[in-house]
Structure formats: C-alpha cells, structure tokens
Write a protein that holds these residues in place. Structure first.
Motif, PDB file in Angstrom:
ATOM      1  N   GLN A  33       0.829  -1.209   0.000  1.00 49.18           N
ATOM      2  CA  GLN A  33       0.000   0.000   0.000  1.00 49.18           C
ATOM      3  C   GLN A  33       0.866   1.263   0.000  1.00 49.18           C
ATOM      4  O   GLN A  33       0.608   2.212  -0.743  1.00 49.18           O
ATOM      5  N   GLU A  34       1.894   1.277   0.840  1.00 46.82           N
ATOM      6  CA  GLU A  34       2.791   2.436   0.889  1.00 46.82           C
ATOM      7  C   GLU A  34       3.518   2.623  -0.439  1.00 46.82           C
ATOM      8  O   GLU A  34       3.727   3.760  -0.901  1.00 46.82           O
ATOM      9  N   LEU A  35       3.891   1.515  -1.068  1.00 49.97           N
ATOM     10  CA  LEU A  35       4.598   1.574  -2.340  1.00 49.97           C
ATOM     11  C   LEU A  35       3.720   2.180  -3.433  1.00 49.97           C
ATOM     12  O   LEU A  35       4.152   3.090  -4.165  1.00 49.97           O
ATOM     13  N   THR A  36       2.496   1.705  -3.560  1.00 48.55           N
ATOM     14  CA  THR A  36       1.620   2.198  -4.628  1.00 48.55           C
ATOM     15  C   THR A  36       1.188   3.635  -4.374  1.00 48.55           C
ATOM     16  O   THR A  36       1.094   4.441  -5.308  1.00 48.55           O
ATOM     17  N   GLN A  37       0.942   3.979  -3.113  1.00 48.42           N
ATOM     18  CA  GLN A  37       0.554   5.355  -2.807  1.00 48.42           C
ATOM     19  C   GLN A  37       1.686   6.327  -3.105  1.00 48.42           C
ATOM     20  O   GLN A  37       1.453   7.450  -3.571  1.00 48.42           O
ATOM     21  N   ALA A  38       2.901   5.924  -2.825  1.00 45.64           N
ATOM     22  CA  ALA A  38       4.044   6.799  -3.060  1.00 45.64           C
ATOM     23  C   ALA A  38       4.248   7.096  -4.544  1.00 45.64           C
ATOM     24  O   ALA A  38       4.715   8.175  -4.915  1.00 45.64           O
ATOM     25  N   HIS A  39       3.861   6.145  -5.405  1.00 41.84           N
ATOM     26  CA  HIS A  39       4.112   6.319  -6.829  1.00 41.84           C
ATOM     27  C   HIS A  39       2.906   6.845  -7.604  1.00 41.84           C
ATOM     28  O   HIS A  39       3.080   7.483  -8.639  1.00 41.84           O
ATOM     29  N   SER A  40       1.695   6.564  -7.124  1.00 47.99           N
ATOM     30  CA  SER A  40       0.548   6.975  -7.936  1.00 47.99           C
ATOM     31  C   SER A  40      -0.679   7.360  -7.122  1.00 47.99           C
ATOM     32  O   SER A  40      -1.749   7.547  -7.693  1.00 47.99           O
ATOM     33  N   TRP A  92      -0.666  -8.704  -9.962  1.00 45.73           N
ATOM     34  CA  TRP A  92       0.763  -8.748  -9.650  1.00 45.73           C
ATOM     35  C   TRP A  92       1.167  -9.932  -8.780  1.00 45.73           C
ATOM     36  O   TRP A  92       2.346 -10.220  -8.620  1.00 45.73           O
ATOM     37  N   GLY A  93       0.190 -10.595  -8.162  1.00 43.83           N
ATOM     38  CA  GLY A  93       0.535 -11.731  -7.307  1.00 43.83           C
ATOM     39  C   GLY A  93      -0.703 -12.402  -6.766  1.00 43.83           C
ATOM     40  O   GLY A  93      -1.780 -11.795  -6.703  1.00 43.83           O
ATOM     41  N   ARG A 121      10.086  -3.361  -8.299  1.00 46.06           N
ATOM     42  CA  ARG A 121      11.048  -3.240  -9.403  1.00 46.06           C
ATOM     43  C   ARG A 121      10.443  -2.469 -10.572  1.00 46.06           C
ATOM     44  O   ARG A 121      11.102  -1.637 -11.205  1.00 46.06           O
ATOM     45  N   THR A 122       9.177  -2.739 -10.856  1.00 49.39           N
ATOM     46  CA  THR A 122       8.513  -2.081 -11.982  1.00 49.39           C
ATOM     47  C   THR A 122       8.364  -0.585 -11.727  1.00 49.39           C
ATOM     48  O   THR A 122       8.683   0.247 -12.586  1.00 49.39           O
ATOM     49  N   LEU A 123       7.876  -0.230 -10.541  1.00 46.26           N
ATOM     50  CA  LEU A 123       7.645   1.185 -10.245  1.00 46.26           C
ATOM     51  C   LEU A 123       8.951   1.957 -10.109  1.00 46.26           C
ATOM     52  O   LEU A 123       9.017   3.138 -10.440  1.00 46.26           O
ATOM     53  N   THR A 124       9.987   1.296  -9.637  1.00 48.16           N
ATOM     54  CA  THR A 124      11.286   1.952  -9.474  1.00 48.16           C
ATOM     55  C   THR A 124      11.862   2.385 -10.832  1.00 48.16           C
ATOM     56  O   THR A 124      12.544   3.413 -10.944  1.00 48.16           O
ATOM     57  N   HIS A 125      11.557   1.614 -11.877  1.00 47.32           N
ATOM     58  CA  HIS A 125      12.133   1.892 -13.191  1.00 47.32           C
ATOM     59  C   HIS A 125      11.206   2.741 -14.068  1.00 47.32           C
ATOM     60  O   HIS A 125      11.526   2.973 -15.240  1.00 47.32           O
ATOM     61  N   GLU A 126      10.108   3.204 -13.511  1.00 50.80           N
ATOM     62  CA  GLU A 126       9.202   4.063 -14.301  1.00 50.80           C
ATOM     63  C   GLU A 126       9.768   5.480 -14.383  1.00 50.80           C
ATOM     64  O   GLU A 126      10.371   5.971 -13.452  1.00 50.80           O
TER      65      GLU A 126
END
Length: 236
Positions: free
Chosen positions: A167-174, A206-207, A231-236
C-alpha cells in the motif's frame, strides 16, 4: 479433575521431554491436556480460556525480549517486529517446529490448521506461565526462537507485513491503492488453502496466494506481488 487416559499422559510427557522446556517445568497434566484440546473435542474443557491468557503473556514476553536485545531500536520498529512475532502465521510455524501438531486433539475428520496451532501454542504458554506467574520459564523456552525470528524480520524492509508495504509503495508512486480479489474455497475451517486471493494494481494482477484466513491469503498475495511491483515502479 479426572485423570487422563494413560496413553494421553504418556504422549504429553514425551512431548515435554523433547520440547526443550525448562527442567523446572512441572505441569498439571490435566491443564496441559486442556491447552491441547480443541473445542470440537470438548465444548467445555478446551484451550480457549488458556489461549486468551497466553496471548497476553506472549505479547509481554516478546516486548521484554525485544526491548532488552534491541535497546536502540525505535518504538515503531519494535512494535512492527513484535506484531510479526505474535502473528498466527509465526506462532503456527513455531508450533510446527516444536512438534505440537501431533499433540493437538481435534475432532475426527478435522484438520488442525495454522490458526489452531497458533491458539494451542498460546494456551501452552499460559500453562507455563501459571506454574510461577512470572515470565521466567516462558522466556527461557522461547527467547532464542523469538530472537532468531526477529533478526529475520528486521532484515526485511517490509517487516513481513506485505499488505502495508504494498500500500505504501503504490501510494508513493501513484496515490492509488492495490485491490484484492479474495474468494473462499471449498475447504474446512483452518485449511491452509481455504482462501485464495489475487492483488491487482493498474488493471494488472501482480501476485496471488492462499491462506487459512482471508487476511493471510491477502498477505500471501501481497508478498508475491511486492518485489515484482517495486522493481517495476522503481524503473518508471
């Protein structure tokens, strides 16, 4: 209290001898039997009351252990690690390591799942605590295991709470949240495959994962998705 059948007492005695419990532990065999009896076997003399006490004892024992061995860690970190240590998933794993499963009495045809093993371990902790009303024997029995597991958790950036981490990962990116699609399978209560869950984000799965509870199935799905999505969001 009635005496136990000789075969049941021998089983419990053998388990105590092989479970690395402190030599000072001299249990009430009837109480230990109750701690290892599911309500499907006996609606009155089962582990539920002991499990309630054991849950509180384990929380305190884990807190003391973590604070003593990681004095510079933040309260937030210790709280996150403790949450993993006393989770059903971790306790069930520990119960398996302690060979508790063969001693847990359940109704014929019923399979003891992870949540049952976790409850039974908490009940056994209550039995140990009631011998002295201190944490001394509980910690002597479980500190090594808790510290071993704590070291693993502290090295994990997600603290093994992958739902929160995802949740923290997706919120941080989008500024968006992952979505879980969870279904109940045709399986008995406590079965490790009872629930199936898939986690979706941006219309992509995703899983996926399974678990004996909805929460554990979603955690398994999040764990499967976390590294891939990171990995995917880091390389966007």
């Amino acid at each position: 209290m009635t005496d136990l059948p000789p075969s049941r007492q021998r089983q419990l005695e053998q388990w105590v001898q092989t479970s690395a419990l402190p030599t000072a532990f001299k249990p009430s065999w009837v109480r230990l039997d109750r701690a290892l009896t599911h309500k499907s076997v006996d609606a009155i003399n089962n582990y539920e009351q002991l499990e309630l006490l054991g849950d509180a004892v384990l929380r305190l024992a884990a807190t003391e252990c973590l604070q003593e061995h990681f004095p510079t860690a933040s309260v937030g970190e210790l709280s996150a690690v403790r949450s993993v240590l006393i989770s059903d998933r971790t306790l069930a794993q520990l119960a398996q390591e302690l060979n508790l499963a063969p001693c847990l009495a359940v109704a014929p045809g019923m399979t003891a799942g992870p949540s049952h093993l976790a409850d039974a371990l908490e009940a056994v902790v209550a039995v140990i605590y009631l011998e002295t009303h201190t944490l001394r024997m509980v910690r002597a029995w479980l500190d090594d295991a808790m510290l071993r597991l704590a070291a693993i958790v502290r090295q994990d950036p997600a603290r093994q709470n992958y739902k929160v981490a995802l949740q923290e990962l997706t919120q941080a990116h989008s500024k968006a949240l992952p979505q879980y699609r969870t279904t109940e399978q045709q399986a008995v209560d406590g079965h490790p495959q009872r629930y199936a869950s898939a986690v979706w984000f941006r219309e992509t799965c995703w899983g996926s994962g399974h678990g004996p509870t909805k929460k554990q199935a979603e955690q398994a799905a999040a764990a499967a998705a976390y590294d891939r999505l990171r990995r995917t969001l880091t390389h966007e």
